[in-house]
Design a protein around this motif. Sequence first.
Motif, PDB file in Angstrom:
ATOM      1  N   ILE A   1      40.175  47.532  29.068  1.00 41.29           N
ATOM      2  CA  ILE A   1      39.743  46.467  28.158  1.00 41.29           C
ATOM      3  C   ILE A   1      39.175  45.281  28.937  1.00 41.29           C
ATOM      4  N   SER A   2      39.863  44.884  30.003  1.00 40.26           N
ATOM      5  CA  SER A   2      39.473  43.670  30.719  1.00 40.26           C
ATOM      6  C   SER A   2      38.207  43.855  31.545  1.00 40.26           C
ATOM      7  N   MET A   3      37.940  45.079  32.001  1.00 44.90           N
ATOM      8  CA  MET A   3      36.797  45.328  32.882  1.00 44.90           C
ATOM      9  C   MET A   3      35.521  45.693  32.131  1.00 44.90           C
ATOM     10  N   ALA A   4      35.659  46.390  31.016  1.00 43.50           N
ATOM     11  CA  ALA A   4      34.517  47.117  30.444  1.00 43.50           C
ATOM     12  C   ALA A   4      33.814  46.383  29.309  1.00 43.50           C
ATOM     13  N   ASP A   5      32.538  46.749  29.130  1.00 45.23           N
ATOM     14  CA  ASP A   5      31.786  46.355  27.940  1.00 45.23           C
ATOM     15  C   ASP A   5      32.035  47.344  26.805  1.00 45.23           C
ATOM     16  N   GLN A   6      32.354  48.594  27.185  1.00 48.39           N
ATOM     17  CA  GLN A   6      32.683  49.640  26.222  1.00 48.39           C
ATOM     18  C   GLN A   6      33.813  50.491  26.792  1.00 48.39           C
ATOM     19  N   VAL A   7      34.667  51.003  25.908  1.00 49.30           N
ATOM     20  CA  VAL A   7      35.736  51.908  26.318  1.00 49.30           C
ATOM     21  C   VAL A   7      35.612  53.197  25.515  1.00 49.30           C
TER      22      VAL A   7
ATOM     23  N   SER B   1      40.433  43.431  40.734  1.00 52.33           N
ATOM     24  CA  SER B   1      39.597  43.773  39.572  1.00 52.33           C
ATOM     25  C   SER B   1      38.635  42.634  39.249  1.00 52.33           C
ATOM     26  N   ASP B   2      39.099  41.385  39.409  1.00 51.11           N
ATOM     27  CA  ASP B   2      38.212  40.234  39.222  1.00 51.11           C
ATOM     28  C   ASP B   2      37.086  40.245  40.260  1.00 51.11           C
ATOM     29  N   ASP B   3      37.440  40.501  41.526  1.00 53.81           N
ATOM     30  CA  ASP B   3      36.443  40.542  42.597  1.00 53.81           C
ATOM     31  C   ASP B   3      35.403  41.631  42.342  1.00 53.81           C
ATOM     32  N   ILE B   4      35.889  42.833  42.029  1.00 56.57           N
ATOM     33  CA  ILE B   4      34.990  43.977  41.843  1.00 56.57           C
ATOM     34  C   ILE B   4      34.099  43.752  40.626  1.00 56.57           C
ATOM     35  N   TYR B   5      34.674  43.212  39.559  1.00 55.54           N
ATOM     36  CA  TYR B   5      33.885  42.931  38.352  1.00 55.54           C
ATOM     37  C   TYR B   5      32.737  41.967  38.655  1.00 55.54           C
ATOM     38  N   LYS B   6      33.049  40.896  39.384  1.00 56.16           N
ATOM     39  CA  LYS B   6      32.018  39.899  39.690  1.00 56.16           C
ATOM     40  C   LYS B   6      30.911  40.497  40.549  1.00 56.16           C
ATOM     41  N   ILE B   7      31.290  41.334  41.502  1.00 59.47           N
ATOM     42  CA  ILE B   7      30.274  41.981  42.348  1.00 59.47           C
ATOM     43  C   ILE B   7      29.384  42.884  41.509  1.00 59.47           C
TER      44      ILE B   7
ATOM     45  N   VAL C   1      35.753  34.199  27.137  1.00 61.93           N
ATOM     46  CA  VAL C   1      36.576  32.991  27.027  1.00 61.93           C
ATOM     47  C   VAL C   1      35.818  31.837  27.673  1.00 61.93           C
ATOM     48  N   SER C   2      35.581  30.772  26.901  1.00 64.72           N
ATOM     49  CA  SER C   2      34.854  29.596  27.407  1.00 64.72           C
ATOM     50  C   SER C   2      33.503  29.994  27.998  1.00 64.72           C
ATOM     51  N   ASN C   3      32.788  30.855  27.263  1.00 60.21           N
ATOM     52  CA  ASN C   3      31.451  31.311  27.657  1.00 60.21           C
ATOM     53  C   ASN C   3      31.443  32.062  28.989  1.00 60.21           C
ATOM     54  N   GLU C   4      32.593  32.598  29.379  1.00 62.24           N
ATOM     55  CA  GLU C   4      32.681  33.334  30.641  1.00 62.24           C
ATOM     56  C   GLU C   4      33.517  34.587  30.427  1.00 62.24           C
ATOM     57  N   LYS C   5      33.176  35.659  31.161  1.00 63.71           N
ATOM     58  CA  LYS C   5      33.956  36.891  31.086  1.00 63.71           C
ATOM     59  C   LYS C   5      34.354  37.299  32.496  1.00 63.71           C
ATOM     60  N   THR C   6      35.648  37.359  32.733  1.00 67.24           N
ATOM     61  CA  THR C   6      36.205  37.982  33.925  1.00 67.24           C
ATOM     62  C   THR C   6      37.421  38.773  33.451  1.00 67.24           C
ATOM     63  N   PRO C   7      37.866  39.762  34.212  1.00 67.62           N
ATOM     64  CA  PRO C   7      39.051  40.518  33.787  1.00 67.62           C
ATOM     65  C   PRO C   7      40.286  39.649  33.545  1.00 67.62           C
ATOM     66  N   LEU C   8      40.528  38.651  34.398  1.00 66.89           N
ATOM     67  CA  LEU C   8      41.699  37.801  34.206  1.00 66.89           C
ATOM     68  C   LEU C   8      41.583  36.964  32.937  1.00 66.89           C
ATOM     69  N   LEU C   9      40.396  36.394  32.705  1.00 68.50           N
ATOM     70  CA  LEU C   9      40.192  35.609  31.485  1.00 68.50           C
ATOM     71  C   LEU C   9      40.271  36.494  30.246  1.00 68.50           C
ATOM     72  N   ALA C  10      39.742  37.703  30.342  1.00 70.04           N
ATOM     73  CA  ALA C  10      39.746  38.611  29.192  1.00 70.04           C
ATOM     74  C   ALA C  10      41.162  38.913  28.717  1.00 70.04           C
ATOM     75  N   ARG C  11      42.094  39.005  29.652  1.00 73.52           N
ATOM     76  CA  ARG C  11      43.484  39.302  29.286  1.00 73.52           C
ATOM     77  C   ARG C  11      44.121  38.159  28.494  1.00 73.52           C
ATOM     78  N   LYS C  12      43.542  36.958  28.569  1.00 71.88           N
ATOM     79  CA  LYS C  12      44.073  35.805  27.854  1.00 71.88           C
ATOM     80  C   LYS C  12      43.449  35.626  26.470  1.00 71.88           C
ATOM     81  N   ALA C  13      42.415  36.394  26.173  1.00 72.47           N
ATOM     82  CA  ALA C  13      41.727  36.250  24.889  1.00 72.47           C
ATOM     83  C   ALA C  13      42.637  36.712  23.752  1.00 72.47           C
TER      84      ALA C  13
END
Length: 249
Positions: free
Chosen positions: A192-198, A167-173, A218-230
Amino acid sequence: MSSIVDVKNIGMNFYTVDGELKVLENLSFSLEEGKILAILGPSGSGKSTLLNILSNLLKPTAGDINIKGKIGYMFQRDHLLEWRTIIDNITIGLEIQKKLNDDAMEKINKLLKNYGLWEFRNRYPRELSGGMRQRVALIRTLSVDPDILLLDEPFSALDYQTRLMVSDDIYKIIKNENKTTILVTHDISEAISMADQVAVLSKRPANIKNIYDIDLTVSNEKTPLLARKAPEFKDYFDNLWRELDVHEK
């Protein structure tokens, strides 16, 4: 910013030996260019039916759709042909459309290099992990240069740990290529972790109960893994869980 996808009052009925089955009813939403929208709903609520309508595989019973651009559809399974190499799997759509030329190959080679698949281009699908196969499937979809990506539960065949990494790879692409994306899922955390809107679908016949704007940087960056830690992640999860009909009798 203007919408690239506008869906207004879509209805979809199927007719069986048991009678009429209403799947979608008065369903409306819009999506801005470059955004990721997750469609979240209980099983059988018509999520995949909606994607099939957007991709013109199905004609809706009612309503209007305005899509500004070309659609690329990535299915649940990667559907890679085992007897073709990775590069030959990626180019198959362009071959069928008779659009495989030097410019197209240059773009494909760039995608392979950018996303860690260049050295595997002459391998066969059986030699790749599940996560790498999904990346190949996405690059194959991107090779025809779509404006809008439709992703139908693209991680459902993967184990949990692989899903998180892929999901992190696909999101970045998706974000690097600036593709407007509609992602269908039944996984709240994934949405939640992937989308701008649900967008939350009701039970069948489905309409959209609510659309949530997701802001998990999180820390001025958005990735699915980081989003889960917010810290806000849990609040979004609780709200979406309450919104879904899966726990209602």
